[in-house]
Enzyme design. Sequence first.
Site, PDB file in Angstrom:
ATOM      1  N   TYR A 143      -1.424   1.678  -4.078  1.00 56.93           N
ATOM      2  CA  TYR A 143      -1.126   2.844  -3.243  1.00 56.93           C
ATOM      3  C   TYR A 143      -2.242   2.948  -2.227  1.00 56.93           C
ATOM      4  O   TYR A 143      -3.423   2.835  -2.585  1.00 56.93           O
ATOM      5  CB  TYR A 143      -1.054   4.123  -4.090  1.00 56.93           C
ATOM      6  CG  TYR A 143      -0.869   5.380  -3.266  1.00 56.93           C
ATOM      7  CD1 TYR A 143       0.385   5.716  -2.746  1.00 56.93           C
ATOM      8  CD2 TYR A 143      -1.941   6.235  -2.996  1.00 56.93           C
ATOM      9  CE1 TYR A 143       0.557   6.863  -1.976  1.00 56.93           C
ATOM     10  CE2 TYR A 143      -1.773   7.387  -2.242  1.00 56.93           C
ATOM     11  CZ  TYR A 143      -0.519   7.690  -1.730  1.00 56.93           C
ATOM     12  OH  TYR A 143      -0.359   8.824  -0.973  1.00 56.93           O
ATOM     13  N   ASP A 245      -9.251  -2.042  -0.883  1.00 61.53           N
ATOM     14  CA  ASP A 245      -9.143  -0.583  -0.815  1.00 61.53           C
ATOM     15  C   ASP A 245      -9.920   0.002  -1.994  1.00 61.53           C
ATOM     16  O   ASP A 245      -9.474  -0.020  -3.135  1.00 61.53           O
ATOM     17  CB  ASP A 245      -7.662  -0.181  -0.862  1.00 61.53           C
ATOM     18  CG  ASP A 245      -7.488   1.325  -0.725  1.00 61.53           C
ATOM     19  OD1 ASP A 245      -8.502   2.053  -0.751  1.00 61.53           O
ATOM     20  OD2 ASP A 245      -6.329   1.771  -0.598  1.00 61.53           O
ATOM     21  N   LYS A 273     -12.757   9.485  -1.446  1.00 60.02           N
ATOM     22  CA  LYS A 273     -12.956  10.165  -2.735  1.00 60.02           C
ATOM     23  C   LYS A 273     -14.420  10.392  -3.109  1.00 60.02           C
ATOM     24  O   LYS A 273     -15.033  11.340  -2.655  1.00 60.02           O
ATOM     25  CB  LYS A 273     -12.261   9.368  -3.830  1.00 60.02           C
ATOM     26  CG  LYS A 273     -10.850   8.929  -3.488  1.00 60.02           C
ATOM     27  CD  LYS A 273      -9.799   9.820  -4.003  1.00 60.02           C
ATOM     28  CE  LYS A 273      -8.410   9.240  -3.794  1.00 60.02           C
ATOM     29  NZ  LYS A 273      -7.368  10.181  -3.926  1.00 60.02           N
TER      30      LYS A 273
HETATM   31  N1  PMP Z   1      -6.003   4.387  -1.175  1.00 58.94           N
HETATM   32  C1  PMP Z   1      -6.068   4.595  -2.496  1.00 58.94           C
HETATM   33  C2  PMP Z   1      -6.430   3.458  -3.404  1.00 58.94           C
HETATM   34  C3  PMP Z   1      -5.823   5.866  -3.014  1.00 58.94           C
HETATM   35  O1  PMP Z   1      -5.897   6.069  -4.338  1.00 58.94           O
HETATM   36  C4  PMP Z   1      -5.483   6.919  -2.140  1.00 58.94           C
HETATM   37  C5  PMP Z   1      -5.191   8.327  -2.639  1.00 58.94           C
HETATM   38  N2  PMP Z   1      -4.928   8.507  -3.933  1.00 58.94           N
HETATM   39  C6  PMP Z   1      -5.429   6.648  -0.767  1.00 58.94           C
HETATM   40  C7  PMP Z   1      -5.702   5.374  -0.325  1.00 58.94           C
HETATM   41  C8  PMP Z   1      -5.118   7.741   0.208  1.00 58.94           C
HETATM   42  O2  PMP Z   1      -6.170   8.648   0.235  1.00 58.94           O
HETATM   43  P1  PMP Z   1      -5.989  10.164   0.704  1.00 58.94           P
HETATM   44  O3  PMP Z   1      -5.171  10.848  -0.313  1.00 58.94           O
HETATM   45  O4  PMP Z   1      -7.397  10.672   0.811  1.00 58.94           O
HETATM   46  O5  PMP Z   1      -5.337  10.114   2.044  1.00 58.94           O
END
Ligand code: PMP
Length: 447
Positions: A143, A245, A273
């Site tokens: 994701y 990521d 995060k």
């Molecule tokens: N990449 C990963 C691996 C994530 O876990 C998330 C969110 N859970 C995102 C991108 C997107 O981040 P955001 O919710 O801060 O837009």
Amino acid sequence: MRDLTRSNAHFRKALTRLPLGVASTFRYWGEDRTIYVARGKGGRVWDIDGNRYVDYRLGYGPAILGYADDRVDAATRQGMDIGGVFALSTEREYEVADRICRMVPGMDLVRFSNSGTEAVMSALRLARAHTGRDEYLLVEGGYHGLFDAALWMADVEGWDPRSNRDPEVVSYSRGVPLSLRALAHLVPMNDMQRLEDTFARHGDRLAAMVIEPIQGNCCAISARRDYVQLARRLCDRHGVLLIIDEVKTGFRVARGGVQSLLGVVPDIATFAKAMGNGYPIAAIAGREEVMRSFAYGKAAHGGTYTAHSVSLAAAAETLRILDETTALADLAAYGERLQGGIAAILDSRGIVHSFSGHPSMFGVFFAAAPPDNYRAWKTSDYSFYDRMARHLQDNGIICEPDSREPLFMCAAHDADCLADTLKAFGRAVDLTLDETGQDAARMAARD
Ligand code: PMP
């Protein structure tokens, strides 16, 4: 049983002004189970009914030091005095960028964003601008945020594992133009042959391969070291940029992220995060030649709120603490104690189980070994977990209602949190066993 009278009443009121009564669709847990938070401190949150929880979602990962960390909050107050955003730069951007480059091996330059979505979106744009190619490769179960290019997924839930076919590639959301689908390729994680074949067929048209080596939104299913190393070699061979990521794993599983544990250096990495302990800030980092493509006439990057003085102050202090103290080792040790406690409870009831991911973010499986890709998750028994999660919530533990979201540890989880968690866990397992036993009895009576 917890009382949710006020949350339920507020839900009905919120519904009149907010779709599903919430600000983000994932926060809707059903008409009578959607909770509203009064406050959080350390590893705990309190809802507006006064129920107290130990939290293992931590806002989907950010609260690495715990909620309302005094050191980070003091830094943000000082960040407020600076004045917010100016559509100009401040000196602290260098300080945070330099810290990131010193913590994460192979990262030379950094740009900031406000969220994980924005960071990955910028990383993909950078890769496309740098390579002059449009197509890209994703890994099933990953994701990467809510932007169109990242919203293609393997429909594993609707897939028949005996069919000899790949799961269909579908969009997470309506509103994503179907015409974009042809640009995205998906591969099952840890399948080396499949990766080689995909690069052989499409490699020369790919701008990037995007991978989350510990899948933070899919049970913390983990890529094998040799798989990510193969991905690195194939990217090099075909002129494809490797994007790792680290939005969930970065500044959590290690100071240098999951990439440092695997011994692989990507061309671009994305962070969010944990880097701001909950304040909205993200980063795109990478090797110099690629990152210099963020320039006029090349890849566009920017944004009104980028490197806001409050978020930047939070990042400076959070990263300092993670870099200079034992916080990450401490929270991983807590994760190991929690796994030990959970294992003892499950063993005593004869329930076969395993853990995936890293002690700082892990999934619990009711099988002897965890799945090694999203397709294998389909064949595991996740219904026990999904039922148990509801009982955990009723007994004061915040975890996702869906087994695909791992449990997250923070540095503020302490011995009291652990004791409360294990007590609730034992009760939740027993209630789930009772329920499954009753279901079996009902089925037998029906037969
Ligand atoms: N990449 C990963 C691996 C994530 O876990 C998330 C969110 N859970 C995102 C991108 C997107 O981040 P955001 O919710 O801060 O837009």
